[in-house]
Design a protein around this motif. Structure first.
Motif, short mmCIF file in Angstrom:
data_model
loop_
_atom_site.label_atom_id
_atom_site.label_comp_id
_atom_site.label_asym_id
_atom_site.label_seq_id
_atom_site.Cartn_x
_atom_site.Cartn_y
_atom_site.Cartn_z
N ASP A 35 0.83 -1.21 0.00
CA ASP A 35 0.00 0.00 0.00
C ASP A 35 0.86 1.26 0.00
OD1 ASP A 35 -2.26 -1.57 0.04
OD2 ASP A 35 -2.62 -1.35 2.20
N LEU A 36 1.96 1.23 0.76
CA LEU A 36 2.86 2.38 0.82
C LEU A 36 3.40 2.71 -0.56
CD1 LEU A 36 5.71 2.90 3.43
CD2 LEU A 36 6.16 3.16 1.00
N ASN B 149 2.32 1.63 -3.52
CA ASN B 149 1.25 1.96 -4.47
C ASN B 149 0.79 3.41 -4.32
OD1 ASN B 149 1.25 -0.61 -5.63
ND2 ASN B 149 -0.31 -1.40 -4.23
N ARG B 150 0.74 3.90 -3.08
CA ARG B 150 0.36 5.31 -2.87
C ARG B 150 1.38 6.25 -3.51
NH1 ARG B 150 -1.13 3.53 2.35
NH2 ARG B 150 0.87 4.24 3.19
N VAL B 151 2.65 5.94 -3.34
CA VAL B 151 3.69 6.78 -3.92
C VAL B 151 3.59 6.77 -5.45
CG1 VAL B 151 6.18 7.05 -4.26
CG2 VAL B 151 5.28 6.53 -1.98
N GLY C 150 0.95 6.04 -7.22
CA GLY C 150 -0.34 6.56 -7.68
C GLY C 150 -1.19 5.55 -8.40
N TRP C 151 -0.81 4.28 -8.34
CA TRP C 151 -1.61 3.21 -8.94
C TRP C 151 -1.19 1.89 -8.30
CZ3 TRP C 151 0.63 -0.51 -12.43
CH2 TRP C 151 2.00 -0.29 -12.68
N THR C 152 -1.95 0.84 -8.57
CA THR C 152 -1.70 -0.45 -7.92
C THR C 152 -0.74 -1.29 -8.76
OG1 THR C 152 -3.91 -0.40 -6.95
CG2 THR C 152 -2.77 -2.52 -6.94
#
Length: 200
Positions: free
Chosen positions: A98-99, A101-103, A105-107
């Motif tokens: 999750d960390l 992916n947040r950076v 901006g997508w999965t």
């Protein structure tokens, strides 16, 4: 990544790329053997020199906290699949995914709570990977390692690289005929074996 020793509990980080410097969550207790930042940095230096990280589809087997897989994503891998069977480790892997992916901006990173063998049996047959990172617990013997490699035979893209991490004290496994070792590196108690599909 899985030998109980004095490294357990130390903070690890993403070394380079979009999420470089980010602190990763570690798995508490003695059930995992985190790859040290020193070994991780050396591993990815080698992989980037081989040109197999940027844009790669990556499979991280026995992922633990997912440290190697999320490092791949930070450095430009297209997709990363983390496979981990232990509930606690899989939950930590999800936090680290999750960390990143947040950076990004997508999965890019997905976590699969599953035994490695079960995952490889059930995953879509057309799915292939460019880079496979395989760090089984030391309790998984050579037969177990070879069984997983056998399940990967039809799963590797052209030019793929497989990295197997083992104890430096373990003998070199008898690799299947369809794989060739092209390099190996020793870092303290850890040895990395670099494999590629054999040329017919």
């Amino acid at each position: 990544m899985r030998r109980p020793d004095d490294r357990v509990g130390r903070m690890t980080r993403i070394i380079a790329g979009a999420a470089g410097g980010s602190t990763l969550t570690s798995v508490d207790g003695n059930g995992t053997r985190p790859t040290t930042d020193r070994v991780k940095e050396a591993l990815f230096s080698s992989l980037e020199s081989y040109g197999v990280v940027q844009g790669a589809h990556v499979l991280d087997l026995y992922a633990g906290s997912g440290s190697l897989g999320v490092e791949s994503a930070s450095r430009g891998a297209a997709t990363v699949d983390l496979v981990e069977s232990a509930d606690r480790a899989a939950a930590v892997a999800q936090r680290n995914a999750d960390l990143v992916n947040r950076v990004l901006g997508w999965t890019a990173v997905r976590v699969h709570r599953s035994k490695v063998e079960t995952y490889l049996e059930r995953v879509a047959p057309e799915l292939t990977w460019d880079l496979v990172l395989m760090d089984p617990p030391y309790t998984v013997g050579e037969d177990g390692v070879l069984a997983v490699l056998a399940a990967l035979e039809s799963r590797l893209a052209e030019g793929a690289v497989v990295v197997v991490e083992r104890s430096a004290r373990s003998p070199e496994p008898a690799w299947p005929a369809w794989l060739e070792r092209f390099s190996d590196k020793k870092y303290g108690e850890t040895r990395l074996w670099f494999l590629e599909p054999a040329v017919a």
